[in-house]
Design an enzyme around this catalytic site. Structure first.
Site, PDB file in Angstrom:
ATOM      1  N   PRO A  13       0.793  -1.228   0.000  1.00  0.00           N
ATOM      2  CA  PRO A  13       0.000   0.000   0.000  1.00  0.00           C
ATOM      3  C   PRO A  13       0.831   1.286   0.000  1.00  0.00           C
ATOM      4  O   PRO A  13       1.899   1.344   0.603  1.00  0.00           O
ATOM      5  CB  PRO A  13      -0.804  -0.104   1.298  1.00  0.00           C
ATOM      6  N   ASN A  14       0.304   2.264  -0.695  1.00  0.00           N
ATOM      7  CA  ASN A  14       0.858   3.622  -0.787  1.00  0.00           C
ATOM      8  C   ASN A  14       2.111   3.738  -1.649  1.00  0.00           C
ATOM      9  O   ASN A  14       2.594   4.835  -1.893  1.00  0.00           O
ATOM     10  CB  ASN A  14       1.124   4.221   0.612  1.00  0.00           C
ATOM     11  N   ARG A  21       5.230  11.076  -2.282  1.00  0.00           N
ATOM     12  CA  ARG A  21       5.008  10.740  -0.883  1.00  0.00           C
ATOM     13  C   ARG A  21       6.310  10.866  -0.095  1.00  0.00           C
ATOM     14  O   ARG A  21       7.265  10.145  -0.348  1.00  0.00           O
ATOM     15  CB  ARG A  21       4.539   9.283  -0.845  1.00  0.00           C
ATOM     16  N   TYR A  26      11.466   8.645   0.973  1.00  0.00           N
ATOM     17  CA  TYR A  26      11.329   7.625  -0.080  1.00  0.00           C
ATOM     18  C   TYR A  26      11.920   8.039  -1.430  1.00  0.00           C
ATOM     19  O   TYR A  26      11.863   7.263  -2.386  1.00  0.00           O
ATOM     20  CB  TYR A  26       9.852   7.253  -0.241  1.00  0.00           C
ATOM     21  N   ASN A  77       8.043  -5.590  -1.479  1.00  0.00           N
ATOM     22  CA  ASN A  77       8.049  -4.479  -0.533  1.00  0.00           C
ATOM     23  C   ASN A  77       6.635  -4.449   0.051  1.00  0.00           C
ATOM     24  O   ASN A  77       5.717  -3.911  -0.567  1.00  0.00           O
ATOM     25  CB  ASN A  77       8.385  -3.159  -1.217  1.00  0.00           C
ATOM     26  N   ALA A  80       3.452  -0.834   4.563  1.00  0.00           N
ATOM     27  CA  ALA A  80       2.947  -0.818   5.944  1.00  0.00           C
ATOM     28  C   ALA A  80       2.516  -2.202   6.429  1.00  0.00           C
ATOM     29  O   ALA A  80       2.543  -2.470   7.641  1.00  0.00           O
ATOM     30  CB  ALA A  80       1.785   0.166   6.047  1.00  0.00           C
ATOM     31  N   HIS A  83       4.512  -4.405   8.966  1.00  0.00           N
ATOM     32  CA  HIS A  83       4.450  -4.257  10.423  1.00  0.00           C
ATOM     33  C   HIS A  83       3.131  -4.740  11.017  1.00  0.00           C
ATOM     34  O   HIS A  83       2.905  -4.580  12.209  1.00  0.00           O
ATOM     35  CB  HIS A  83       4.674  -2.779  10.779  1.00  0.00           C
ATOM     36  N   ASP A  90       1.833 -15.580   6.390  1.00  0.00           N
ATOM     37  CA  ASP A  90       1.327 -16.945   6.221  1.00  0.00           C
ATOM     38  C   ASP A  90       1.242 -17.325   4.742  1.00  0.00           C
ATOM     39  O   ASP A  90       1.526 -18.467   4.370  1.00  0.00           O
ATOM     40  CB  ASP A  90      -0.063 -17.090   6.861  1.00  0.00           C
ATOM     41  N   GLU A 101      12.491  -9.739   1.018  1.00  0.00           N
ATOM     42  CA  GLU A 101      11.781  -8.546   1.499  1.00  0.00           C
ATOM     43  C   GLU A 101      12.652  -7.320   1.253  1.00  0.00           C
ATOM     44  O   GLU A 101      13.831  -7.325   1.611  1.00  0.00           O
ATOM     45  CB  GLU A 101      11.525  -8.713   3.006  1.00  0.00           C
ATOM     46  N   HIS A 103      12.895  -2.878   1.331  1.00  0.00           N
ATOM     47  CA  HIS A 103      12.357  -1.587   1.767  1.00  0.00           C
ATOM     48  C   HIS A 103      13.232  -0.477   1.222  1.00  0.00           C
ATOM     49  O   HIS A 103      14.466  -0.591   1.244  1.00  0.00           O
ATOM     50  CB  HIS A 103      12.322  -1.483   3.295  1.00  0.00           C
ATOM     51  N   SER A 105      13.404   2.600   2.562  1.00  0.00           N
ATOM     52  CA  SER A 105      14.024   3.256   3.724  1.00  0.00           C
ATOM     53  C   SER A 105      14.607   2.207   4.665  1.00  0.00           C
ATOM     54  O   SER A 105      14.266   1.024   4.590  1.00  0.00           O
ATOM     55  CB  SER A 105      12.974   4.089   4.460  1.00  0.00           C
ATOM     56  N   ARG A 110      13.960   4.341  12.021  1.00  0.00           N
ATOM     57  CA  ARG A 110      12.759   5.166  11.997  1.00  0.00           C
ATOM     58  C   ARG A 110      11.943   4.916  13.270  1.00  0.00           C
ATOM     59  O   ARG A 110      12.503   4.580  14.299  1.00  0.00           O
ATOM     60  CB  ARG A 110      11.977   4.881  10.711  1.00  0.00           C
ATOM     61  N   ARG A 114       8.137   0.510  13.227  1.00  0.00           N
ATOM     62  CA  ARG A 114       8.643   0.001  11.938  1.00  0.00           C
ATOM     63  C   ARG A 114       9.767  -1.009  12.130  1.00  0.00           C
ATOM     64  O   ARG A 114      10.239  -1.622  11.179  1.00  0.00           O
ATOM     65  CB  ARG A 114       9.141   1.158  11.072  1.00  0.00           C
TER      66      ARG A 114
HETATM   67  C1  DQA Z   1       8.571   0.911   3.392  1.00  0.00           C
HETATM   68  C2  DQA Z   1       8.721   1.113   4.906  1.00  0.00           C
HETATM   69  C3  DQA Z   1       7.393   0.915   5.620  1.00  0.00           C
HETATM   70  O1  DQA Z   1       7.571   1.121   7.018  1.00  0.00           O
HETATM   71  C4  DQA Z   1       6.368   1.913   5.118  1.00  0.00           C
HETATM   72  O2  DQA Z   1       5.113   1.670   5.723  1.00  0.00           O
HETATM   73  C5  DQA Z   1       6.269   1.938   3.646  1.00  0.00           C
HETATM   74  C6  DQA Z   1       7.462   1.807   2.827  1.00  0.00           C
HETATM   75  C7  DQA Z   1       9.860   1.222   2.626  1.00  0.00           C
HETATM   76  O3  DQA Z   1       9.961   0.816   1.477  1.00  0.00           O
HETATM   77  O4  DQA Z   1      10.755   1.890   3.158  1.00  0.00           O
HETATM   78  O5  DQA Z   1       5.187   2.165   3.089  1.00  0.00           O
HETATM   79  O6  DQA Z   1       8.240  -0.446   3.142  1.00  0.00           O
END
Ligand code: DQA
Length: 146
Positions: A13-14, A21, A26, A77, A80, A83, A90, A101, A103, A105, A110, A114
């Site tokens: 998401p996002n 953003r 980011y 990735n 959110a 977390h 699962d 995995e 990320h 950031s 942070r 997170r």
């Molecule tokens: C993220 C880090 C997450 O904590 C955050 O909610 C994101 C982006 C990252 O790519 O740094 O949406 O996954």
């Protein structure tokens, strides 16, 4: 392309808002610009990638469940959902594909919330803090595992 190694790259998401953003965290690249770099590296590595993004936990779960039919590894990735989502963890465990995995950031420098990833325990490994390079390193790792 038939016969090529297939990697599924998933974004949570996002991440569709990348570029606009919190660019101080980011960066300024849009998701499409990141995807272009992923596709260019995939070509160089001889890996066939498919890249998807969803703001919906259930959709991501379904994609992961169906991944073994078409793919040999996952780079994710989870954003959110990293977390919060036992469901994603699962699904990754059930799918049984090597999963990396990533990320953008460094989630460990942070906010406290997170610093815990539900996904990490189901992943081969985690790459965090390198911006677009996190995806590219993740793809290289996936290619090595195929
Ligand atoms: C993220 C880090 C997450 O904590 C955050 O909610 C994101 C982006 C990252 O790519 O740094 O949406 O996954």
């Amino acid at each position: 392309m038939a016969g090529k190694k297939k990697v599924l790259v998933l974004n949570g998401p996002n991440l569709n808002l990348l570029g606009k953003r919190q660019p101080e965290i980011y960066g300024h690249l849009s998701l499409e610009q990141i995807n272009k770099q992923i596709r260019a590296l995939a070509k160089e590595l001889g890996v066939n990638v498919e890249i998807r993004q969803s703001n919906n936990e259930g959709e991501l779960v379904t994609w992961i469940q169906e991944a073994p039919k078409q793919f040999r590894a996952i780079v994710i990735n989870p954003a959110a959902y990293t977390h919060s989502s036992v469901a994603l963890r699962d699904a990754i465990t059930a799918a049984g594909l090597p999963t990396i995995e990533v990320h953008i950031s460094n989630i460990y420098r942070r906010e406290e919330f997170r610093k815990h990833s539900y996904i990490a325990g189901a992943a081969v490994g985690q790459i965090a803090g390198f911006g677009v390079q996190s995806y590219l390193l993740g793809l290289r790792a996936a290619a090595e595992l195929l």
